[in-house]
Design an enzyme around this catalytic site. Sequence first.
Site, PDB file in Angstrom:
ATOM      1  N   GLN A  92       0.800  -1.227   0.000  1.00 20.97           N
ATOM      2  CA  GLN A  92       0.000   0.000   0.000  1.00 20.97           C
ATOM      3  C   GLN A  92       0.833   1.278   0.000  1.00 20.97           C
ATOM      4  O   GLN A  92       0.310   2.345  -0.285  1.00 20.97           O
ATOM      5  CB  GLN A  92      -0.943  -0.006   1.212  1.00 20.97           C
ATOM      6  CG  GLN A  92      -1.979  -1.110   1.131  1.00 20.97           C
ATOM      7  CD  GLN A  92      -2.853  -1.174   2.365  1.00 20.97           C
ATOM      8  OE1 GLN A  92      -2.564  -1.931   3.284  1.00 20.97           O
ATOM      9  NE2 GLN A  92      -3.908  -0.374   2.416  1.00 20.97           N
ATOM     10  N   HIS A 150       0.938  -9.427   4.199  1.00 16.09           N
ATOM     11  CA  HIS A 150      -0.176  -8.474   4.317  1.00 16.09           C
ATOM     12  C   HIS A 150      -0.964  -8.544   2.999  1.00 16.09           C
ATOM     13  O   HIS A 150      -0.811  -7.699   2.120  1.00 16.09           O
ATOM     14  CB  HIS A 150       0.333  -7.062   4.594  1.00 16.09           C
ATOM     15  CG  HIS A 150      -0.724  -6.142   5.128  1.00 16.09           C
ATOM     16  ND1 HIS A 150      -0.666  -5.552   6.371  1.00 16.09           N
ATOM     17  CD2 HIS A 150      -1.902  -5.722   4.594  1.00 16.09           C
ATOM     18  CE1 HIS A 150      -1.738  -4.790   6.557  1.00 16.09           C
ATOM     19  NE2 HIS A 150      -2.511  -4.886   5.494  1.00 16.09           N
ATOM     20  N   ASN A 173      -1.582 -11.006   8.083  1.00 18.21           N
ATOM     21  CA  ASN A 173      -2.491  -9.914   8.399  1.00 18.21           C
ATOM     22  C   ASN A 173      -3.919 -10.326   8.037  1.00 18.21           C
ATOM     23  O   ASN A 173      -4.197 -10.657   6.870  1.00 18.21           O
ATOM     24  CB  ASN A 173      -2.133  -8.669   7.585  1.00 18.21           C
ATOM     25  CG  ASN A 173      -3.102  -7.518   7.862  1.00 18.21           C
ATOM     26  OD1 ASN A 173      -3.068  -6.939   8.943  1.00 18.21           O
ATOM     27  ND2 ASN A 173      -3.981  -7.202   6.915  1.00 18.21           N
ATOM     28  N   GLU A 174      -4.772 -10.333   9.019  1.00 19.22           N
ATOM     29  CA  GLU A 174      -6.211 -10.546   8.807  1.00 19.22           C
ATOM     30  C   GLU A 174      -6.539 -11.654   7.819  1.00 19.22           C
ATOM     31  O   GLU A 174      -7.279 -11.422   6.852  1.00 19.22           O
ATOM     32  CB  GLU A 174      -6.869  -9.250   8.307  1.00 19.22           C
ATOM     33  CG  GLU A 174      -6.838  -8.109   9.287  1.00 19.22           C
ATOM     34  CD  GLU A 174      -7.682  -6.923   8.838  1.00 19.22           C
ATOM     35  OE1 GLU A 174      -8.182  -6.924   7.700  1.00 19.22           O
ATOM     36  OE2 GLU A 174      -7.842  -6.000   9.645  1.00 19.22           O
TER      37      GLU A 174
HETATM   38  C1  BGC Z   1      -6.118  -3.811   6.403  1.00 22.81           C
HETATM   39  C2  BGC Z   1      -5.415  -2.660   5.742  1.00 22.81           C
HETATM   40  C3  BGC Z   1      -6.434  -1.648   5.265  1.00 22.81           C
HETATM   41  C4  BGC Z   1      -7.212  -1.157   6.448  1.00 22.81           C
HETATM   42  C5  BGC Z   1      -8.219  -0.061   6.159  1.00 22.81           C
HETATM   43  C6  BGC Z   1      -7.259  -3.411   7.299  1.00 22.81           C
HETATM   44  O1  BGC Z   1      -8.251  -4.347   7.268  1.00 22.81           O
HETATM   45  O2  BGC Z   1      -5.205  -4.623   7.089  1.00 22.81           O
HETATM   46  O3  BGC Z   1      -4.611  -3.149   4.711  1.00 22.81           O
HETATM   47  O4  BGC Z   1      -5.865  -0.595   4.560  1.00 22.81           O
HETATM   48  O5  BGC Z   1      -7.919  -2.239   7.004  1.00 22.81           O
HETATM   49  O6  BGC Z   1      -9.282  -0.487   5.387  1.00 22.81           O
END
Ligand code: BGC
Length: 413
Positions: free
Chosen positions: A27, A121, A165-166
């Site tokens: 990002q 990520h 990540n998530e």
């Molecule tokens: C993610 C980010 C994202 C952010 C805002 C998160 O769920 O890890 O990559 O930019 O939310 O939407």
Amino acid sequence: MSSPALARTRRAFPPGFLWGTSGAAYQIEGGNVGSDIWVLEHVKPGIFAAPSGDAADSYHRYAEDIALAAALGFNSHRLSIEWARIEPARGQISRAALDYYRGVLKTCRKHGLAPVVTFNHYSVPAWFAAAGGFAQPDGARIFADYCRIVTEHMGDLIAVAATFNEPNVATVVRWDGSLAKYKPIIAAVQKAAGAATGAPDWASPLLAGESQHAAIADAHAAAYAAVKLASANRLPVGITLAVPADRPAGPDSGIARKNAEMLDRWLAGPGDFVGVQSYTGSAVGPDKDLPHAPEEELTQMGYAFRPDAIEGAIRLVASRTKRPIYVTENGVATEDDTRRIAYIKGAVAGVERCLADGIDVRSYIHWSLLDNWEWMSGYRPKFGLVAVDRETFKRTPKPSAKFLGGIARAGGL
Ligand code: BGC
């Protein structure tokens, strides 16, 4: 028993608490041409409002960004490593890329920032997606090998490591809201990427949804073991999870139950901590979001403005595990920085209440340092404490940057 007055003067945020900002390589770096998302950005049908392009050019400007974060008052910095740079072709490791990220981490350390490093990520190398993503035979081992190599090369500089990540985000996304428009074309986008690369098994994990979750859980377990071993057990290793702070409208909310089960599934894997990430929550009925109340303030993402979300998310996770909690993301997309300040104030107060109640929270890491490329939404949503000029890449801290930096310096509100 301590009196309420004494309790109020006691510092909730313990020494060593990490205050920081969070970013993800894809990002902010720009030019991640070897990653699967880059392929997705250039096929039709497309789901991205704008290509990532140069992003915030942090690939070249990381030293400036890290110095800025430190000058604002933070003591920690969350970043991710772009796997496609480390391993541009299967089994081919770029020594230069390893050295590059070692340089990034060294810069963090030089400025007194403890690096919180995420190995994945969302984006993966295009060759990995082309072979089916995490569901390919050996997917877990291939990912764990990459994590091991990174740890061997720079683990001494990392403070906290997150494998994924998530990975659960597909479970918490409800398609009846602002994302509804993407749902019908997601399969077509994957197919187009496969056609463009001559890879019929193409699967980008970001778009593959729950179909890759079991394989990702295996990859997390393999990576956890690899990083622990490569760091001689020194590094705390965990996973970060998207945790919505929903408000069930009735006692029998199927969504609330599904979210709790989802957390339990991910928490069943190995981990020394849980990274909690929350932005909002919805009023939910038995099986879907209820419409926003007409008076509800909405963010640029179309989410309800919920500074209390992170407190709800921490409490939910703490009710299901005794593992320490790191807040690894929390923030708001808005052009109105006064609303960001209000959001931060509410969020930090919520974290403080959790600590006062004895919950072991170890960080507040805000999303994000910079205005950046927000996946499907392109460059429109502004999550940054620092604005980035899209032509010159000039960084300009917003008042919220000074506000949160001041909290970090003072060790609390
Ligand atoms: C993610 C980010 C994202 C952010 C805002 C998160 O769920 O890890 O990559 O930019 O939310 O939407």
